[in-house]
Design a protein around this motif. Structure first.
Motif, PDB file in Angstrom:
ATOM      1  N   GLY A   8       0.813  -1.218   0.000  1.00  0.00           N
ATOM      2  CA  GLY A   8       0.000   0.000   0.000  1.00  0.00           C
ATOM      3  C   GLY A   8       0.844   1.264   0.000  1.00  0.00           C
ATOM      4  N   LEU A  19      -8.995   0.716  -3.115  1.00  0.00           N
ATOM      5  CA  LEU A  19      -7.721   1.424  -3.090  1.00  0.00           C
ATOM      6  C   LEU A  19      -7.463   2.039  -1.712  1.00  0.00           C
ATOM      7  CD1 LEU A  19      -5.363   1.950  -4.954  1.00  0.00           C
ATOM      8  CD2 LEU A  19      -6.501   4.020  -5.747  1.00  0.00           C
ATOM      9  N   ARG A  50      -8.485   0.776   1.132  1.00  0.00           N
ATOM     10  CA  ARG A  50      -8.097  -0.347   1.997  1.00  0.00           C
ATOM     11  C   ARG A  50      -6.644  -0.752   1.754  1.00  0.00           C
ATOM     12  NH1 ARG A  50     -11.619  -5.208   1.216  1.00  0.00           N
ATOM     13  NH2 ARG A  50     -10.370  -5.997   2.927  1.00  0.00           N
ATOM     14  N   ILE A  51      -6.230  -0.741   0.498  1.00  0.00           N
ATOM     15  CA  ILE A  51      -4.855  -1.134   0.158  1.00  0.00           C
ATOM     16  C   ILE A  51      -3.865  -0.123   0.729  1.00  0.00           C
ATOM     17  CG2 ILE A  51      -3.216  -1.433  -1.742  1.00  0.00           C
ATOM     18  CD1 ILE A  51      -5.651  -2.454  -3.429  1.00  0.00           C
ATOM     19  N   GLU A  52      -4.103   1.159   0.478  1.00  0.00           N
ATOM     20  CA  GLU A  52      -3.158   2.191   0.907  1.00  0.00           C
ATOM     21  C   GLU A  52      -3.218   2.485   2.400  1.00  0.00           C
ATOM     22  OE1 GLU A  52      -3.089   5.806  -1.356  1.00  0.00           O
ATOM     23  OE2 GLU A  52      -2.741   4.763  -3.248  1.00  0.00           O
ATOM     24  N   TYR A  93      -4.277  -3.727   3.176  1.00  0.00           N
ATOM     25  CA  TYR A  93      -4.931  -4.871   2.540  1.00  0.00           C
ATOM     26  C   TYR A  93      -4.059  -5.361   1.392  1.00  0.00           C
ATOM     27  CZ  TYR A  93      -8.249  -7.549  -0.235  1.00  0.00           C
ATOM     28  OH  TYR A  93      -8.857  -8.546  -0.968  1.00  0.00           O
ATOM     29  N   CYS A  94      -3.892  -6.659   1.300  1.00  0.00           N
ATOM     30  CA  CYS A  94      -3.056  -7.273   0.275  1.00  0.00           C
ATOM     31  C   CYS A  94      -3.924  -7.645  -0.927  1.00  0.00           C
ATOM     32  CB  CYS A  94      -2.361  -8.500   0.855  1.00  0.00           C
ATOM     33  SG  CYS A  94      -1.110  -9.151  -0.219  1.00  0.00           S
ATOM     34  N   PRO A  95      -3.785  -6.943  -2.050  1.00  0.00           N
ATOM     35  CA  PRO A  95      -4.641  -7.193  -3.209  1.00  0.00           C
ATOM     36  C   PRO A  95      -4.233  -8.444  -3.979  1.00  0.00           C
ATOM     37  CG  PRO A  95      -3.047  -5.507  -3.739  1.00  0.00           C
ATOM     38  CD  PRO A  95      -2.856  -5.843  -2.282  1.00  0.00           C
ATOM     39  N   LEU A 135      -3.197  -5.984  -8.723  1.00  0.00           N
ATOM     40  CA  LEU A 135      -1.862  -5.399  -8.866  1.00  0.00           C
ATOM     41  C   LEU A 135      -1.531  -5.124 -10.337  1.00  0.00           C
ATOM     42  CD1 LEU A 135       0.239  -7.427  -6.290  1.00  0.00           C
ATOM     43  CD2 LEU A 135      -0.429  -5.023  -6.145  1.00  0.00           C
ATOM     44  N   TYR A 174       5.539 -11.307   0.019  1.00  0.00           N
ATOM     45  CA  TYR A 174       4.163 -11.049  -0.388  1.00  0.00           C
ATOM     46  C   TYR A 174       3.336 -12.264  -0.008  1.00  0.00           C
ATOM     47  CZ  TYR A 174       0.329 -10.217  -3.748  1.00  0.00           C
ATOM     48  OH  TYR A 174      -0.876 -10.033  -4.351  1.00  0.00           O
ATOM     49  N   LYS A 199      -0.751 -13.882   0.115  1.00  0.00           N
ATOM     50  CA  LYS A 199      -2.150 -13.733  -0.284  1.00  0.00           C
ATOM     51  C   LYS A 199      -2.855 -15.052  -0.043  1.00  0.00           C
ATOM     52  CE  LYS A 199      -5.650 -11.612  -2.037  1.00  0.00           C
ATOM     53  NZ  LYS A 199      -6.352 -10.672  -1.210  1.00  0.00           N
TER      54      LYS A 199
END
Length: 186
Positions: free
Chosen positions: A5, A33, A35-37, A41-43, A48, A87, A89
């Motif tokens: 993020g 976006l 939540r990610i930043e 949150y790991c998209p 990506l 990373y 997920k």
């Protein structure tokens, strides 16, 4: 390595884009976006890919730290250390093998795979191609309407525009896979 993020926010700011502009350009909900930043949150890989295309960069740039043009060597001891995965997920932990290598066209990684129950088997979809070589254990790859079982020493190469998901065969099992992903640059 900056969390995903933070890296997206940094790249978005450098591109002079607001969150709303990036969300619109990547065809994403602005709340995702946010939540990610903001929340870390790991998209998914497909998200990506959309973000990287909108930022005119590689997925690897989002996952990496500072880049260099020199060859990248990953010591063997680090290669097995998934406690510091680059990373994660759902049922996958990625150890990036070309982190910080600039101008690359492939994303090689080691993936530690665990079991994904049927509720977690929604496939990833993104442009490009992927190659998996099973190093240890057994995995199942759900690919569109097809199903493949692979054991150590076996490999599969496929188009990643088809929904795909990799998992171990049973809860409690682990497998290690060498993965090479390619996403075309436009």
């Amino acid at each position: 390595m900056a969390p995903i993020g933070e890296k997206i926010k940094e790249l978005r700011s450098a591109a002079g884009m607001s969150r709303e502009e990036l969300a619109r350009s990547a065809s994403l909900d602005k709340n995702l976006l946010d939540r990610i930043e903001d929340e870390g949150y790991c998209p998914s890989v497909s998200v990506l890919v959309k973000i990287s295309k909108s930022l005119d960069t590689r997925v690897g740039t989002i996952l990496d730290g500072a880049e260099s043009g020199v060859p990248v060597v990953i010591p063997a001891a680090d290669e097995k250390d998934f406690g510091n995965a680059n990373y994660s997920k759902l049922n996958l932990e990625y150890k990036l093998l070309a982190q910080n290598k600039s101008d690359r066209n492939m994303e090689p990684s080691l993936i530690e795979v665990t079991y994904a129950d049927e509720n977690d088997r929604r496939g990833s979809v993104h442009e490009g191609e992927e190659f998996f070589f099973v190093l240890e254990g057994e995995v199942e790859l759900f690919y569109g309407n097809e199903h493949y079982e692979l054991s150590a020493g076996e490999s599969i190469y496929y188009d990643s525009v088809v929904p795909h998901k990799i998992t171990t065969k049973s809860p409690g099992e682990k497998a290690r896979v060498l993965a090479i992903s390619y996403t075309p640059a436009y």
